[in-house]
Design a protein around this motif. Structure first.
Motif, PDB file in Angstrom:
ATOM      1  N   ALA A   5       0.787  -1.310   0.045  1.00  0.00           N
ATOM      2  CA  ALA A   5      -0.047  -0.084   0.132  1.00  0.00           C
ATOM      3  C   ALA A   5       0.925   1.326  -0.094  1.00  0.00           C
ATOM      4  O   ALA A   5       1.751   1.399   0.975  1.00  0.00           O
ATOM      5  CB  ALA A   5      -1.033   0.098   1.092  1.00  0.00           C
ATOM      6  N   LYS A  31      -4.676   4.280  -4.819  1.00  0.00           N
ATOM      7  CA  LYS A  31      -5.524   2.866  -5.154  1.00  0.00           C
ATOM      8  C   LYS A  31      -4.609   2.017  -6.294  1.00  0.00           C
ATOM      9  O   LYS A  31      -4.003   2.753  -7.244  1.00  0.00           O
ATOM     10  CB  LYS A  31      -6.671   3.155  -5.217  1.00  0.00           C
ATOM     11  CG  LYS A  31      -7.494   3.731  -4.159  1.00  0.00           C
ATOM     12  CD  LYS A  31      -7.587   2.644  -2.923  1.00  0.00           C
ATOM     13  CE  LYS A  31      -8.479   3.473  -1.839  1.00  0.00           C
ATOM     14  NZ  LYS A  31      -8.494   2.409  -0.726  1.00  0.00           N
ATOM     15  N   ARG A  76       0.070  -4.633   3.917  1.00  0.00           N
ATOM     16  CA  ARG A  76      -1.361  -5.144   4.055  1.00  0.00           C
ATOM     17  C   ARG A  76      -1.140  -6.542   4.942  1.00  0.00           C
ATOM     18  O   ARG A  76      -0.188  -7.305   4.548  1.00  0.00           O
ATOM     19  CB  ARG A  76      -2.156  -5.119   2.930  1.00  0.00           C
ATOM     20  CG  ARG A  76      -2.387  -4.129   2.285  1.00  0.00           C
ATOM     21  CD  ARG A  76      -3.163  -4.179   1.015  1.00  0.00           C
ATOM     22  NE  ARG A  76      -3.317  -3.172   0.179  1.00  0.00           N
ATOM     23  CZ  ARG A  76      -3.943  -2.180   0.155  1.00  0.00           C
ATOM     24  NH1 ARG A  76      -4.740  -1.800   1.213  1.00  0.00           N
ATOM     25  NH2 ARG A  76      -3.857  -1.198  -0.776  1.00  0.00           N
ATOM     26  N   THR A 126     -10.423  -7.082   2.952  1.00  0.00           N
ATOM     27  CA  THR A 126     -10.217  -5.722   2.478  1.00  0.00           C
ATOM     28  C   THR A 126     -10.189  -4.707   3.910  1.00  0.00           C
ATOM     29  O   THR A 126     -10.978  -5.131   4.621  1.00  0.00           O
ATOM     30  CB  THR A 126     -11.518  -5.334   1.687  1.00  0.00           C
ATOM     31  OG1 THR A 126     -12.767  -5.556   2.153  1.00  0.00           O
ATOM     32  CG2 THR A 126     -11.411  -6.046   0.484  1.00  0.00           C
ATOM     33  N   SER A 127      -9.591  -3.647   3.518  1.00  0.00           N
ATOM     34  CA  SER A 127      -9.569  -2.779   4.786  1.00  0.00           C
ATOM     35  C   SER A 127     -10.821  -1.887   5.022  1.00  0.00           C
ATOM     36  O   SER A 127     -10.953  -1.345   5.858  1.00  0.00           O
ATOM     37  CB  SER A 127      -8.118  -1.562   4.277  1.00  0.00           C
ATOM     38  OG  SER A 127      -8.575  -0.950   3.143  1.00  0.00           O
ATOM     39  N   GLU A 136      -8.155  -2.672  -3.900  1.00  0.00           N
ATOM     40  CA  GLU A 136      -7.294  -2.804  -2.887  1.00  0.00           C
ATOM     41  C   GLU A 136      -5.715  -3.640  -3.121  1.00  0.00           C
ATOM     42  O   GLU A 136      -4.753  -3.351  -2.799  1.00  0.00           O
ATOM     43  CB  GLU A 136      -7.945  -3.025  -1.562  1.00  0.00           C
ATOM     44  CG  GLU A 136      -6.856  -2.831  -0.423  1.00  0.00           C
ATOM     45  CD  GLU A 136      -7.591  -3.028   0.756  1.00  0.00           C
ATOM     46  OE1 GLU A 136      -6.887  -3.521   1.894  1.00  0.00           O
ATOM     47  OE2 GLU A 136      -8.981  -2.819   0.927  1.00  0.00           O
TER      48      GLU A 136
END
Length: 290
Positions: free
Chosen positions: A130, A139, A163, A176-177, A193
């Motif tokens: 990320a 993104k 992540r 997923t966050s 993501e």
């Protein structure tokens, strides 16, 4: 009448043109050709003088202005090419505080190429990288964009976060966050993501490991409220009902019509594959083989 007159003049041995006082025919042709050429030149000059160029100036200046514009455009293109070909380095900070220099970048380098370079430098799997510019996460949907369109330059400082991923059976999985809304497609949220190579975990791959292992796994990753999954490649029943399939940890206090595939067996607490409309929760991403 004219032909008869000419004939009589010829019979009298008189040159017909001279006798009638007419100038020779060749003179008429020459005069007409000269007048026609002069008229065409005047018409062309008039039209050229009235034709405006791009700046509204008389047409006589068109060629000169176009030549100057061509030179200016060539100069701008050469300047752009020179700007885009100049390479630079970026400083990337990991959460551990370590700084990594990523060199050989240009304004036309894509975010996806940068993400790949960062993953290689940090030794992380690419889907887990990320990248943040300030407080904004970049993104994966922007991976095809050049760095210059994202305001990333040599003076930028990027922060990288790894992540969380979890191995379950033979697959690498991650939540997923953010939670998916009921009208969103879980696959789109997963790929936003984790990138285009990621997909939504499928229940048919998870079921063989058993309800006990799956329940323990969901507790380990903190998915106490459930997570969207596919069932044989589908997000729902594929009809007007919509909704999503999801893994549902519960103790038997859910509506019976939610349950798609029961896995609890003799245990009081377990996990079932369920379906319902209007649910909002994270999606379980499949990042590939472990």
């Amino acid at each position: 009448m004219e032909n008869q007159t000419v004939k009589r003049m010829e019979q009298m041995g008189c040159p017909q043109m001279e006798q009638m006082g007419w100038p020779p025919l060749e003179d008429h042709v020459v005069r007409c050709q000269a007048a026609s050429a002069r008229l065409m030149r005047e018409l062309e000059e008039h039209a050229e003088a009235r034709r405006p160029d791009a700046r509204g100036a008389p047409g006589r200046r068109c060629f000169k202005l176009e030549a100057n514009n061509d030179k200016q455009e060539r100069g701008e293109e050469e300047g752009d090419e020179q700007e885009h070909s100049e390479s630079f380095s970026l400083s990337v900070l990991a959460m551990s505080g370590d700084a990594h220099a990523i060199d050989g970048l240009t304004p036309l380098t894509t975010l996806g190429a940068l993400r790949l370079r960062v993953a290689a430098s940090l030794g992380w799997p690419r889907p887990l990288v990320a990248i943040c510019l300030g407080a904004q996460e970049l993104k994966t949907t922007s991976d095809a964009r050049p760095l210059r369109t994202l305001d990333i330059s040599e003076s930028s400082v990027l922060t990288c976060i790894k992540r969380a991923e979890h191995v379950f059976g033979a697959r690498r999985l991650a939540l997923t966050s953010r939670r998916c809304a009921s009208d969103e497609k879980p696959l789109a949220v997963v790929r936003e993501e984790f990138g285009e190579q990621a997909t939504v975990a499928d229940f048919r791959d998870l079921k063989p490991l058993g309800h006990g292992a799956l329940g323990e796994f969901l507790g380990r990753i903190g998915s106490y409220g459930g997570a969207f999954v596919f069932n044989h490649g589908s997000a729902n029943w594929g009809d007007h009902r919509g909704g999503h399939f999801f893994l549902c940890p519960h103790s038997g206090s859910i509506p019976a019509h939610w349950v798609v595939a029961e896995m609890r067996g003799p245990m009081a607490n377990g996990v079932d594959l369920c379906w319902r409309p209007g649910a909002t929760m994270a999606a379980l991403a499949d990042l590939g083989p472990a």
